[in-house]
Design a protein around this motif. Structure first.
Motif, PDB file in Angstrom:
ATOM      1  N   SER B  64       0.823  -1.210   0.000  1.00 30.74           N
ATOM      2  CA  SER B  64       0.000   0.000   0.000  1.00 30.74           C
ATOM      3  C   SER B  64       0.859   1.264   0.000  1.00 30.74           C
ATOM      4  N   THR B  65       2.097   1.191   0.508  1.00 27.12           N
ATOM      5  CA  THR B  65       2.922   2.396   0.469  1.00 27.12           C
ATOM      6  C   THR B  65       3.723   2.517  -0.827  1.00 27.12           C
ATOM      7  N   ARG B  66       4.103   1.369  -1.415  1.00 22.87           N
ATOM      8  CA  ARG B  66       5.023   1.444  -2.542  1.00 22.87           C
ATOM      9  C   ARG B  66       4.381   1.310  -3.910  1.00 22.87           C
ATOM     10  N   ILE B  67       3.203   0.718  -3.992  1.00 22.66           N
ATOM     11  CA  ILE B  67       2.635   0.442  -5.314  1.00 22.66           C
ATOM     12  C   ILE B  67       1.470   1.378  -5.619  1.00 22.66           C
ATOM     13  N   LYS B  68       1.530   1.968  -6.816  1.00 19.14           N
ATOM     14  CA  LYS B  68       0.395   2.739  -7.313  1.00 19.14           C
ATOM     15  C   LYS B  68      -0.035   2.075  -8.604  1.00 19.14           C
ATOM     16  N   SER B  69      -1.261   1.634  -8.664  1.00 15.30           N
ATOM     17  CA  SER B  69      -1.641   0.841  -9.826  1.00 15.30           C
ATOM     18  C   SER B  69      -2.612   1.585 -10.721  1.00 15.30           C
ATOM     19  N   MET B  70      -2.605   1.179 -11.994  1.00 16.25           N
ATOM     20  CA  MET B  70      -3.580   1.739 -12.936  1.00 16.25           C
ATOM     21  C   MET B  70      -3.843   0.694 -14.003  1.00 16.25           C
ATOM     22  N   VAL B 110      -1.130  -1.958 -14.783  1.00 15.69           N
ATOM     23  CA  VAL B 110       0.264  -1.542 -14.613  1.00 15.69           C
ATOM     24  C   VAL B 110       0.452  -1.204 -13.141  1.00 15.69           C
ATOM     25  N   TYR B 111       1.445  -1.823 -12.522  1.00 20.66           N
ATOM     26  CA  TYR B 111       1.706  -1.539 -11.117  1.00 20.66           C
ATOM     27  C   TYR B 111       2.980  -0.701 -11.050  1.00 20.66           C
ATOM     28  N   GLN B 112       2.834   0.534 -10.568  1.00 16.30           N
ATOM     29  CA  GLN B 112       4.012   1.405 -10.501  1.00 16.30           C
ATOM     30  C   GLN B 112       4.648   1.293  -9.123  1.00 16.30           C
ATOM     31  N   TYR B 113       5.925   0.973  -9.135  1.00 18.35           N
ATOM     32  CA  TYR B 113       6.664   0.808  -7.891  1.00 18.35           C
ATOM     33  C   TYR B 113       7.308   2.147  -7.569  1.00 18.35           C
ATOM     34  N   MET B 114       6.877   2.764  -6.471  1.00 20.53           N
ATOM     35  CA  MET B 114       7.313   4.126  -6.187  1.00 20.53           C
ATOM     36  C   MET B 114       8.558   4.147  -5.312  1.00 20.53           C
ATOM     37  N   ASN B 115       9.279   5.243  -5.426  1.00 22.09           N
ATOM     38  CA  ASN B 115      10.489   5.427  -4.628  1.00 22.09           C
ATOM     39  C   ASN B 115      10.134   5.462  -3.138  1.00 22.09           C
ATOM     40  N   GLU B 116      11.015   4.885  -2.339  1.00 17.15           N
ATOM     41  CA  GLU B 116      10.722   4.769  -0.921  1.00 17.15           C
ATOM     42  C   GLU B 116      10.666   6.146  -0.237  1.00 17.15           C
ATOM     43  N   ASN B 117      11.581   7.045  -0.628  1.00 19.14           N
ATOM     44  CA  ASN B 117      11.661   8.343   0.042  1.00 19.14           C
ATOM     45  C   ASN B 117      10.798   9.393  -0.633  1.00 19.14           C
ATOM     46  N   ASP B 118      10.675   9.285  -1.942  1.00 18.24           N
ATOM     47  CA  ASP B 118       9.875  10.254  -2.669  1.00 18.24           C
ATOM     48  C   ASP B 118       8.759   9.526  -3.404  1.00 18.24           C
ATOM     49  N   PRO B 119       7.598   9.436  -2.785  1.00 18.23           N
ATOM     50  CA  PRO B 119       6.520   8.628  -3.358  1.00 18.23           C
ATOM     51  C   PRO B 119       5.923   9.179  -4.647  1.00 18.23           C
ATOM     52  N   THR B 120       6.476  10.298  -5.169  1.00 18.42           N
ATOM     53  CA  THR B 120       5.978  10.737  -6.467  1.00 18.42           C
ATOM     54  C   THR B 120       6.864  10.216  -7.599  1.00 18.42           C
TER      55      THR B 120
END
Lengths: 222, 245
Positions: B64-70, B110-120
């Protein structure tokens, strides 16, 4: 002639102890002299399929013991109600229900194992040991005896497949319950035997177990 | 004892009702727990493509913190409604059902794996795969670095490949071979990554679009190659669009 009347002691059959000698045999015999896998040669299919690793084998053993004990109990309780002509279907219905419940529980609470065991849990339905015990024992015996009989056959099956799995996992993957044994004893380069991962390995180990057991017990097929 | 036909019929009817009742009760009671298990399993395998989860890691929290999906379509355009017109959730897209459809009509998560420190900041894109192995279905995820060319990692699973041979695709040993390989050649054509026949166990022998094979499982490897290529092709529009951003 004596007029004295001998008081006849009321002969009351002592109620059988729940672990009497006769009942102990129900549990002990299938473990060794009358083992369902090594002597009756039943349940071989799953003994090959699920024994690559210890963990799935343990889950499978628990599932089979559960199904066989409860199926024996249920059939024994309703044995006088079951019409003889459809008894096999009734047995199958009871087994299938129990197996489905086990499979659903596994899916809910141990999904990784559900994926590994997959079809094999469902195939407990066709495990000849289970139906064999229902037809041969539970249809003609009381509930407690049937439970003991189920435990005997279940554990008899369980120890054999666990033994097979132990050697297959040890020599095939070098682990026991995923614990790296050879690495732990300082042999990290111990060669793995690919045959053990294959079903052929199960045949070989099962053969050796049968051989050892028969040599020890002096059992001869006639 | 011979029972009458009526007795047999009544017995059967009662048995059916009792068994049916037990089974539907079990199914109803366990349904929420099963749904959770499946969800956990899906999220674990998605994360498996970019990281190694240790025992005890809370996969759901990491997810839930690292993945942003679309979800995108074949042309790489974002879609926000499913076929029934409801809001679409990437995790609920059934890859198997979509696999059976025409490539043009599928929904592509598509599952976007976000940066740990910068979630954008996007660190990697994880794409699902589905295909046919030798005996049965194979599936998995491929994670691409943010250049959308280099493979960050893969995770593969299978239903029924031969144990010890094709079934090895689900082991880390095989999956690390894909890391660092690229899917486009110099002129920007999609060439995918191909697993070769035979097993040499020497990583230096392989080009940037090739990985070492698995001894004794050429046919599983063939299915694997087809699966990777097919799905990368389907995602090509999406990849091209996002490469130039």
């Amino acid at each position: 002639m004596s007029t004295e009347t001998l008081e006849q002691p009321v002969v009351k059959a002592p109620s059988e102890s729940i672990f009497s000698k006769r009942r102990r045999r129900f549990v002990m015999d299938p473990l060794d002299d009358d083992n369902p896998v090594t002597i009756q040669v039943l349940g071989i299919c799953s003994a090959l399929a699920v024994t690559v690793k210890m963990e799935p084998t343990l889950i499978m053993s628990i599932a089979v013991v559960f199904v066989i004990v409860f199926a024996n109990l249920i059939i024994s309780l309703i044995r006088n109600l079951v019409p003889g002509r459809i008894r096999i279907i009734v047995q199958l219905g009871v087994i299938a229900t129990l197996v489905t419940v086990v499979s659903e529980v596994l899916k809910a609470y141990n999904y990784p194992m559900f994926k590994v065991l997959g079809a094999f849990v469902g195939l407990i339905i066709t495990n000849c040991i289970v139906m064999g015990r229902l037809e041969a024992f539970a249809m003609g015996n009381k509930a407690w005896d049937s439970i003991l009989d189920g435990m005997g056959s279940g554990f008899g099956y369980a120890w054999v497949i666990l033994a097979v799995a132990f050697f297959r996992e040890l020599f095939g993957s070098g682990t026991v319950f995923d614990f790296p044994v050879f690495e732990a004893i300082g042999l990290p380069n111990f060669p793995m035997n690919g045959l053990m991962v294959d079903s052929i390995g199960a045949f070989m180990i099962l053969g050796i177990i049968i051989w050892v057991q028969r040599a020890r017990n002096g059992y001869v097929e006639n | 004892m011979q029972r009458s036909n009526t007795y047999v019929l009544v017995f059967t009817a009662i048995m059916t009702v009792v068994i049916g009742g037990i089974l539907s009760f079990t199914s109803q009671v366990l349904a929420p727990a099963q749904k959770k298990s499946v969800e956990l399993d899906t999220k674990q395998s998605i994360l498996g493509a970019v990281m190694t989860l240790e025992k005890g890691d809370d996969a759901l929290a990491i997810y839930s913190t690292r993945i942003k999906s679309m979800v995108v379509d074949i042309d790489g355009n974002l879609i926000d409604k499913n076929r029934k017109g409801n809001p679409i959730v990437a995790e609920e897209v059934n890859i198997l059902k979509n696999y059976k459809m025409d490539a043009g009509k599928r929904e592509y998560p598509v599952y976007q794996y976000m940066n740990e420190n910068d979630p954008t900041q996007i660190e990697a894109y994880i794409l699902p795969l589905y295909g046919a192995g030798l005996w049965n279905a194979i599936y998995g995820y491929v994670a691409l670095e943010k250049d959308l060319n280099t493979i960050k990692g893969v995770s593969f699973g299978h239903v029924q490949e031969t144990p010890g041979l094709g079934a090895r695709i689900d082991s880390k040993e095989i999956q690390v071979r894909y890391q660092g390989k690229t899917i486009f050649d110099e002129s920007g054509n999609l060439v995918s990554v191909v697993m070769l026949k035979g097993e040499k166990k020497n990583p230096s022998l392989f080009g940037t679009h090739e990985v070492d094979g698995m001894s004794g499982s050429t046919l599983t490897a063939k299915g694997l190659n087809a699966m990777v290529k097919d799905y990368l092709t389907c995602y090509e529009s999406f990849i091209k669009k996002n490469q130039h951003q």
